[in-house]
Each structure stands twice: as structure tokens, then as C-alpha cells.
Scaffold this active site. Structure first.
Site, PDB file in Angstrom:
ATOM      1  N   ASP A  83       0.993  -1.179  -0.099  1.00  0.00           N
ATOM      2  CA  ASP A  83       0.120  -0.059   0.096  1.00  0.00           C
ATOM      3  C   ASP A  83       0.823   1.195   0.041  1.00  0.00           C
ATOM      4  OD1 ASP A  83      -0.074   0.787   2.983  1.00  0.00           O
ATOM      5  OD2 ASP A  83      -0.074  -1.276   3.096  1.00  0.00           O
ATOM      6  N   GLU A 126      -7.499   4.775  12.470  1.00  0.00           N
ATOM      7  CA  GLU A 126      -6.218   4.282  13.440  1.00  0.00           C
ATOM      8  C   GLU A 126      -6.310   5.201  14.578  1.00  0.00           C
ATOM      9  OE1 GLU A 126      -2.853   4.547  11.228  1.00  0.00           O
ATOM     10  OE2 GLU A 126      -3.608   4.238   9.433  1.00  0.00           O
TER      11      GLU A 126
END
Length: 283
Positions: A88, A179
Site C-alpha cells: 500500500d 487508526e
């Protein structure tokens, strides 16, 4: 003449108490030392879990750290050589030479990539458009993700993603990257916002989004209410070797090196082979 009386002498109580205090202080010191050592050793993991770092690992590795990271990466990939492997990226990787991104260590094929598209209610990744188009030319299975900011309006964040990401047949479902812990709202309010984002994005693309998060974060705050969504889990534990059965993707390191990409990169394993991954794509 009076008889002498002999009394058995015992250590003074004061002296005994003094020794006990020194013993206690010693063990407290040792305990604090090992706690601080553990925090230092796993500082990146702690900071990542608490949401204080966005780049997760920004400094260069020493020669020994690089060697350990490469050994770990090779062992995990070798154990899962029957599964699809991907990476990613975001604007932090700068310009990517996509024609070089075919393998890890010339042995393990790269099949897919997740690309950051947006963050919050108004940010677009500076390199999303070029990465999105170039990864398609490279014939990678591609997916786009949104970095969720807990203290911004969830509907506006969903609209930001929808406006910038046009998914096509063969692309992976949209991804919600969560997150951070909220600073201005409760965990319950955070969950309401996440649910709104997921519902709006699912309604637009007609597919259930994937949730990306750290394993501890997901277990502590999301598992109970969001277990129906596909999972992409980040866990960099040196001793973990396998995916859990309910993980679709496992981000197992942030220290990989890929030809064509500057600096270190996150590596991911899909819980199945490339043919199974294609079945998860948009139709």
C-alpha cells in the site's frame, strides 16, 4: 551480690525496616527499568496504536535492523507463498516507478495495491490520481482507502471519498482506515460516525467497505459492532506467522523494500490466492 540477667539480643527493628525498604526500592527500580526498556523497544507499536504517528516508521534502519526485517519478511512470505501478496502507498512514497513493482526479492509476485485516496473531509492525496492510473496500467488489482479523522464530520468525509474515487469492475471494495482515537468526542460518538461513513459509501458503490485498523484498536473498540465488515488488519508482531480466519488482509510489516518505490513500504497478504482475490473485486 545480685545475679546478672542475660537477655537474648535481637536485630533492631529499625535496622530490619531499613533493609526491607532497600529491597523494595531495588525491585521497584528493576520493574521500572524493564517497563521503560519495553516501551522504548516497542515505541513505534505503542505510538501507532495510540494514533500519534501517521508514517508509522520514519527513520532509516541500521544494518542489523535491516537484516532482521528482511529475514522476517522472507519467512512470512515463504510460509504464505500460495497467497496473494500486495503493498500500500500514499503520497509519502513520492513518485513511484510502477514498471519496476513486480516482485519482492525477485521471488514473490506482487498482485495488488491499496492506494490512499483521501483523508478527512477535504484532503485528497497528492499522488492518488497518478498512482491510481499507473497501477491499472501495471495490471495490479487496485483498491482505494480513506484515512478517517475522528474529529471531522463523517458524512463530509464519505462525500470527499466518493467525489474523488471512481471504482471500476475489477477494483477492490473501498477501504475505511481508522487508526486514531478521538480527542473531542466519546468512543460511542466515534462509532456513530464510522457507521455513517460505511453506510453512505456502501450505498454509493453497492458493496460493503473494508475496515483497516490495528489489531488491538479493532479488538478494543470496533469488533463488537463492526464484525460484519471485511477486515484488513495491521499487526507487526515479530512472533506472529499467520492470519486469523476472519482477516481478509494482513499488513504484517511496514519495513519492506520494493524496487521502484522510495523508502520503506507496508506489505500485505491476502487470505487466499489471486483467483480468490479477484472474486472479492467489484463486478
Amino acid at each position: 551480690m545480685a545475679a546478672k540477667i542475660y537477655r537474648k539480643k535481637y536485630p533492631s527493628k529499625q535496622k530490619s525496616n531499613s533493609i526491607s525498604k532497600w529491597v523494595i526500592r531495588f525491585f521497584v527500580f528493576v520493574f521500572i527499568f524493564f517497563v521503560l526498556l519495553g516501551i522504548y523497544k516497542f515505541r513505534d507499536g505503542f505510538l501507532y496504536y495510540l494514533g500519534f504517528k501517521t508514517d508509522k516508521y520514519s527513520h532509516e534502519l541500521s544494518a542489523d535492523e535491516r537484516k532482521l526485517a528482511d529475514i522476517r519478511i522472507y519467512e512470512v512470505l515463504h510460509k504464505h507463498d500460495n497467497k496473494a501478496i500486495g503493498f500500500d502507498v500514499s503520497e509519502y512514497q513520492s513518485e513511484i516507478d510502477w514498471e519496476q513493482t513486480y516482485h519482492i526479492d525477485e521471488s514473490f509476485e506482487l498482485s495488488f495495491v491499496f492506494i490512499r485516496a483521501t483523508a478527512g473531509k477535504n484532503k485528497t492525496d497528492k499522488r492518488f490520481k497518478e498512482n491510481w492510473e499507473a497501477s491499472k496500467k501495471r495490471q495490479l488489482i487496485r483498491g482505494a482507502y480513506h484515512y478517517y479523522r475522528p474529529n471531522e464530520n463523517s458524512i463530509e468525509q464519505a462525500e470527499n471519498f466518493i467525489k474523488n474515487v471512481k471504482l471500476e469492475k475489477g477494483d477492490l471494495p473501498p477501504v475505511l482506515d481508522i487508526e486514531k482515537l478521538p480527542r473531542k468526542q466519546s468512543i460511542d460518538s466515534l462509532k456513530v460516525g464510522l457507521r455513517r461513513w460505511l453506510k453512505k459509501v456502501e450505498k454509493h458503490y453497492k458493496v460493503k467497505p473494508i475496515i483497516y485498523s490495528g489489531e488491538s484498536y479493532y479488538t478494543d473498540f470496533l469488533r463488537e459492532e463492526f464484525s460484519e465488515y471485511p477486515l484488513w488488519i495491521a499487526n507487526y508482531n515479530f512472533w506472529r506467522n499467520d492470519l486469523e480466519s476472519d482477516w481478509q488482509f494482513w499488513q504484517f510489516t511496514e519495513k519492506a523494500q520494493i524496487t521502484g518505490v522510495q523508502g520503506m513500504v507496508d506489505l500485505n497478504i491476502f487470505n487466499g490466492d489471486k483467483n480468490k482475490l479477484l472474486l472479492k473485486c467489484m463486478r
